[in-house]
Design a protein around this motif. Structure first.
Motif, PDB file in Angstrom:
ATOM      1  N   ASP A   1      73.799  72.138  48.180  1.00 57.21           N
ATOM      2  CA  ASP A   1      74.813  71.104  48.397  1.00 57.21           C
ATOM      3  C   ASP A   1      76.099  71.643  49.004  1.00 57.21           C
ATOM      4  O   ASP A   1      77.010  70.871  49.306  1.00 57.21           O
ATOM      5  CB  ASP A   1      75.151  70.410  47.071  1.00 57.21           C
ATOM      6  CG  ASP A   1      74.227  69.240  46.789  1.00 57.21           C
ATOM      7  OD1 ASP A   1      73.433  68.889  47.682  1.00 57.21           O
ATOM      8  OD2 ASP A   1      74.292  68.691  45.680  1.00 57.21           O
TER       9      ASP A   1
ATOM     10  N   LYS B   1      76.393  69.301  54.300  1.00 53.93           N
ATOM     11  CA  LYS B   1      76.485  68.591  53.021  1.00 53.93           C
ATOM     12  C   LYS B   1      77.950  68.445  52.586  1.00 53.93           C
ATOM     13  O   LYS B   1      78.352  67.403  52.047  1.00 53.93           O
ATOM     14  CB  LYS B   1      75.695  69.343  51.946  1.00 53.93           C
ATOM     15  CG  LYS B   1      74.180  69.360  52.160  1.00 53.93           C
ATOM     16  CD  LYS B   1      73.574  68.001  51.894  1.00 53.93           C
ATOM     17  CE  LYS B   1      72.058  68.024  51.997  1.00 53.93           C
ATOM     18  NZ  LYS B   1      71.427  68.806  50.915  1.00 53.93           N
TER      19      LYS B   1
ATOM     20  N   ALA C   1      79.458  65.719  54.654  1.00 52.78           N
ATOM     21  CA  ALA C   1      78.959  64.402  54.253  1.00 52.78           C
ATOM     22  C   ALA C   1      79.718  63.895  53.027  1.00 52.78           C
ATOM     23  O   ALA C   1      80.046  62.705  52.922  1.00 52.78           O
ATOM     24  CB  ALA C   1      77.464  64.471  53.959  1.00 52.78           C
ATOM     25  N   ARG C   2      80.015  64.798  52.097  1.00 54.39           N
ATOM     26  CA  ARG C   2      80.808  64.405  50.927  1.00 54.39           C
ATOM     27  C   ARG C   2      82.212  63.985  51.343  1.00 54.39           C
ATOM     28  O   ARG C   2      82.736  62.952  50.910  1.00 54.39           O
ATOM     29  CB  ARG C   2      80.912  65.580  49.944  1.00 54.39           C
ATOM     30  CG  ARG C   2      79.688  65.832  49.098  1.00 54.39           C
ATOM     31  CD  ARG C   2      79.909  67.106  48.294  1.00 54.39           C
ATOM     32  NE  ARG C   2      78.754  67.403  47.455  1.00 54.39           N
ATOM     33  CZ  ARG C   2      78.668  67.097  46.176  1.00 54.39           C
ATOM     34  NH1 ARG C   2      79.661  66.462  45.587  1.00 54.39           N
ATOM     35  NH2 ARG C   2      77.599  67.409  45.479  1.00 54.39           N
TER      36      ARG C   2
ATOM     37  N   ASP D   1      69.210  55.989  46.822  1.00 54.56           N
ATOM     38  CA  ASP D   1      70.501  56.327  47.415  1.00 54.56           C
ATOM     39  C   ASP D   1      71.645  56.110  46.427  1.00 54.56           C
ATOM     40  O   ASP D   1      72.602  56.880  46.380  1.00 54.56           O
ATOM     41  CB  ASP D   1      70.735  55.537  48.703  1.00 54.56           C
ATOM     42  CG  ASP D   1      70.727  54.030  48.483  1.00 54.56           C
ATOM     43  OD1 ASP D   1      70.149  53.576  47.481  1.00 54.56           O
ATOM     44  OD2 ASP D   1      71.294  53.314  49.339  1.00 54.56           O
TER      45      ASP D   1
ATOM     46  N   SER E   1      75.583  62.936  42.417  1.00 57.89           N
ATOM     47  CA  SER E   1      76.474  63.803  43.181  1.00 57.89           C
ATOM     48  C   SER E   1      77.919  63.624  42.739  1.00 57.89           C
ATOM     49  O   SER E   1      78.656  64.602  42.549  1.00 57.89           O
ATOM     50  CB  SER E   1      76.335  63.498  44.678  1.00 57.89           C
ATOM     51  OG  SER E   1      77.145  64.341  45.452  1.00 57.89           O
TER      52      SER E   1
ATOM     53  N   HIS F   1      66.650  65.352  49.066  1.00 59.52           N
ATOM     54  CA  HIS F   1      66.194  64.734  50.306  1.00 59.52           C
ATOM     55  C   HIS F   1      66.646  63.284  50.450  1.00 59.52           C
ATOM     56  O   HIS F   1      66.093  62.543  51.247  1.00 59.52           O
ATOM     57  CB  HIS F   1      64.662  64.806  50.379  1.00 59.52           C
ATOM     58  CG  HIS F   1      64.130  66.210  50.288  1.00 59.52           C
ATOM     59  ND1 HIS F   1      64.088  67.064  51.362  1.00 59.52           N
ATOM     60  CD2 HIS F   1      63.656  66.932  49.229  1.00 59.52           C
ATOM     61  CE1 HIS F   1      63.585  68.229  50.989  1.00 59.52           C
ATOM     62  NE2 HIS F   1      63.323  68.180  49.691  1.00 59.52           N
ATOM     63  N   THR F   2      67.645  62.876  49.683  1.00 64.99           N
ATOM     64  CA  THR F   2      68.091  61.488  49.704  1.00 64.99           C
ATOM     65  C   THR F   2      69.575  61.435  50.063  1.00 64.99           C
ATOM     66  O   THR F   2      70.385  62.158  49.485  1.00 64.99           O
ATOM     67  CB  THR F   2      67.872  60.818  48.340  1.00 64.99           C
ATOM     68  OG1 THR F   2      66.487  60.926  47.990  1.00 64.99           O
ATOM     69  CG2 THR F   2      68.271  59.351  48.385  1.00 64.99           C
ATOM     70  N   ARG F   3      69.926  60.577  51.017  1.00 64.40           N
ATOM     71  CA  ARG F   3      71.326  60.402  51.393  1.00 64.40           C
ATOM     72  C   ARG F   3      72.016  59.487  50.387  1.00 64.40           C
ATOM     73  O   ARG F   3      71.527  58.403  50.071  1.00 64.40           O
ATOM     74  CB  ARG F   3      71.421  59.793  52.802  1.00 64.40           C
ATOM     75  CG  ARG F   3      72.848  59.735  53.344  1.00 64.40           C
ATOM     76  CD  ARG F   3      72.865  59.035  54.692  1.00 64.40           C
ATOM     77  NE  ARG F   3      72.079  59.772  55.669  1.00 64.40           N
ATOM     78  CZ  ARG F   3      72.551  60.779  56.395  1.00 64.40           C
ATOM     79  NH1 ARG F   3      73.818  61.162  56.242  1.00 64.40           N
ATOM     80  NH2 ARG F   3      71.788  61.400  57.267  1.00 64.40           N
ATOM     81  N   ALA F   4      73.159  59.922  49.882  1.00 61.13           N
ATOM     82  CA  ALA F   4      73.871  59.154  48.863  1.00 61.13           C
ATOM     83  C   ALA F   4      74.533  57.927  49.478  1.00 61.13           C
ATOM     84  O   ALA F   4      75.005  57.958  50.618  1.00 61.13           O
ATOM     85  CB  ALA F   4      74.924  60.030  48.189  1.00 61.13           C
TER      86      ALA F   4
ATOM     87  N   LYS G   1      77.320  55.656  50.403  1.00 65.92           N
ATOM     88  CA  LYS G   1      78.680  56.112  50.687  1.00 65.92           C
ATOM     89  C   LYS G   1      79.719  55.453  49.795  1.00 65.92           C
ATOM     90  O   LYS G   1      80.624  56.114  49.282  1.00 65.92           O
ATOM     91  CB  LYS G   1      78.997  55.846  52.164  1.00 65.92           C
ATOM     92  CG  LYS G   1      80.277  56.522  52.652  1.00 65.92           C
ATOM     93  CD  LYS G   1      80.406  56.407  54.153  1.00 65.92           C
ATOM     94  CE  LYS G   1      81.657  57.127  54.643  1.00 65.92           C
ATOM     95  NZ  LYS G   1      81.779  57.054  56.123  1.00 65.92           N
TER      96      LYS G   1
END
Length: 586
Positions: free
Chosen positions: A268, A273, A276-277, A321, A328, A363-366, A368
């Protein structure tokens, strides 16, 4: 069966370990059980064979390839049976080794140019496979993704040989979270008398610097404040490709800093990554009271409200998601909480955060929006500064920890329902650490509330029982009334009623955020939620009157609306500035 795959550059070094006595003389009768052609020289069973002869046989193609050979030409895979499995014979281990090298791509079946390899057994329950990564035509084998293929093959082997099946641990997210410390790192920490390895310390510092950060610049500034060295790897265009980090004082044998890329610390923490956060954003926190001493408690109360909302959201929508965002964001809240908590609970919260690392969905996009809410909560905790042990800080800590315990339990159940046993175990481990931290903060105020509840007049207790039966379904109300924490909860409801609230409305609001079947103690969860939502002061026996008498009360009406209630100006200290919402940046 469990496989562990690594690599190296010294065939001789690994041979000496495999055929040696072991670090604690644990190796017993080391010998070869299988090899690339079935005739490899065995220094364990043949007295005239030397390590050099075996090394030369394995490295033949490496030497022939010269500069074309990979620097890390040694492939090493250990395969261990479960303690409950039967004792396997050498022939069985040989067949297992053959299937492993085929699955990994080291020596494909029927390929005369496959890499040279041996399988060494020096214990009853496992073998080590050593291969040199140069094929007969002096090219390198295609072994990318070898771990996944090996684990798939192990599932077949377990079924065919009647061994304990670990297939449930081999989901696509099985290897989420950071890698375990290596044996060398553990030895280094032991030599230096360190509580954990430098890599673990560095990972924690980087994660805490990222928690709730609004921009990349703020993240880098926080790292510098922690004393962490940072280096940026750039493309020819000048664009950043990744970060690497070094802990101050951690140096190698050449006295150079020991650098770790972000992805080596934790998947992460790779640059994509991290960005993306940060792209999800984090709102600037607002603290209603201008007195900075109240901000740690305020930040924790704000975060606990966000966590409770996340629980309700996860109950209504269990999509991957949204779960990824909740998990996260929870890690960031825990990192922020660990960085600002007193010694009383800091270690347990930090350990809970590291356990939560292993519950993520790699493997999963959180989602937003959900991630932004959780990151904003982490920012509110971190920017408020450290809790200094005031009574308000303790009760606020108990409030957020009770929410986090419930969240960990719910996430464990979420993973269990999907067959993610590894992540479920990690979430349960996090819950255990959080329970310990919660008990340390909640024990004293809950004891005081329990005493107050015992002293309530019977008429007051009857009113609270009626409010519970009015607000909750019959089964939930009965369970609540029979819990050990009933006296403390009754004291809180009575205090809320005396402050002008409708207990039934407060109960309905607090219980409606999430079904309480997963909670260890529904009364404890509801107790802290109601004290937070109603703005009730710290329990009288541990409160400092001057710190809370001027707090504005909030009255909950029967319609569910909340309105500010005036207090006696003479009974409160005069603030040095108007009590308008403030923001704090660090």
């Amino acid at each position: 069966m469990i496989a562990s795959i690594g690599g190296g550059s010294s065939t001789m070094g690994l041979l000496k370990y495999l055929f040696g006595p072991g670090q604690h003389n644990e190796h017993n009768d080391p010998h070869i059980v299988g090899s690339w052609d079935g005739f490899a020289p065995d220094p364990g069973r043949e007295p005239d064979v030397t390590f050099t002869q075996l090394r030369d046989a394995l490295d033949l193609r490496v030497v022939q390839a010269g500069e074309r050979a990979p620097k890390e030409h040694v492939w090493h895979c250990s395969v261990r049976a479960a303690s409950t499995d039967r004792l396997l014979s050498d022939d069985e281990w040989n067949r297992i080794a053959q299937r492993i090298v085929v699955a990994a791509g080291v020596a494909p079946e029927g390929d005369p140019d496959g890499c040279r390899w041996i399988a060494v057994r020096h214990a009853d329950d496992h073998i080590h496979i050593l291969a040199t990564l140069v094929r007969g035509n002096l090219t390198q084998p295609r072994i990318r993704g070898d771990w996944g293929r090996v684990e798939s093959e192990l599932t077949l082997i377990e079924n065919e040989l009647g061994l304990l099946s670990l297939a449930h641990t081999r989901t696509k997210d099985r290897h989420s979270g950071p890698k375990r410390p290596t044996r060398a790192e553990l030895r280094k920490a032991e030599r230096r008398n360190l509580p954990q390895t430098p890599r673990e310390t560095l990972r924690t510092a980087v994660r805490q610097s990222l928690a709730g950060a609004a921009t990349e610049e703020e993240f880098l500034r926080r790292l510098a404040e922690h004393g962490i060295r940072t280096s940026t790897r750039r493309a020819p265009s000048g664009d950043a490709l990744g970060y690497k980090f070094a802990l101050p004082g951690d140096r190698n044998a050449k006295n150079a800093p020991v650098w770790f890329s972000g992805s080596k610390l934790d998947p992460d923490l790779s640059l994509p990554k991290i960005r993306a956060r940060l792209a999800a954003g984090a709102a600037e926190p607002v603290y209603p009271d201008p007195n900075e001493y109240t901000w740690p408690a305020s930040g924790r109360h704000q975060a606990s409200t966000t966590i409770d909302h996340a629980l309700a959201t996860l109950a209504d929508d269990q999509s991957d998601d949204r779960a990824a965002a909740t998990i996260s964001g929870s890690i960031e809240i825990l990192d922020a909480l660990a960085a600002t908590s007193p010694v009383l609970s800091r270690k347990e919260i930090a350990q809970a955060a590291r356990a939560f690392d292993r519950t993520g969905l790699t493997h999963t996009r959180a989602a937003k929006t959900d991630l932004r809410a959780m990151r904003s909560a982490a920012r509110a905790v971190l920017n408020a500064g450290p809790a200094v042990g005031r009574a308000e800080d303790g009760t606020a800590a108990a409030t957020i920890l009770s929410s986090l315990v419930l969240l960990a339990v719910v996430i464990a159940k979420w993973h269990t329902a999907r067959g993610h046993e590894y992540q479920a175990q990690a979430a349960n481990a996090a819950a255990d650490h959080l329970r310990t931290a919660y008990t340390r903060h909640a024990a004293k105020p809950m004891a005081v509330l329990d005493l107050h509840g015992q002293r309530l007049p019977q008429s007051a207790q009857d009113r609270q029982v009626a409010a519970i039966r009015q607000a909750l379904p019959a089964a939930e109300a009965t369970k609540l009334l029979n819990e050990n924490g009933w006296n403390a909860f009754a004291a809180t409801l009575a205090e809320a009623e005396a402050a002008g609230h409708d207990p039934a409305v407060l109960l309905a609001q607090a219980a409606g955020r999430r079904e309480l079947a997963s909670a260890d103690s529904a009364t404890a969860v509801l107790n802290w939620r109601i004290r937070r939502d109603a703005g009730l002061p710290t329990t009288p026996a541990v409160a400092k009157p001057s710190t809370r008498t001027g707090a504005a009360r909030i009255r909950t009406t029967a319609t569910g609306r909340t309105v500010a209630m005036p207090v006696n100006p003479a009974a409160q200290p005069r603030p040095s500035a108007p009590p308008t919402p403030l923001t704090r940046r660090r």
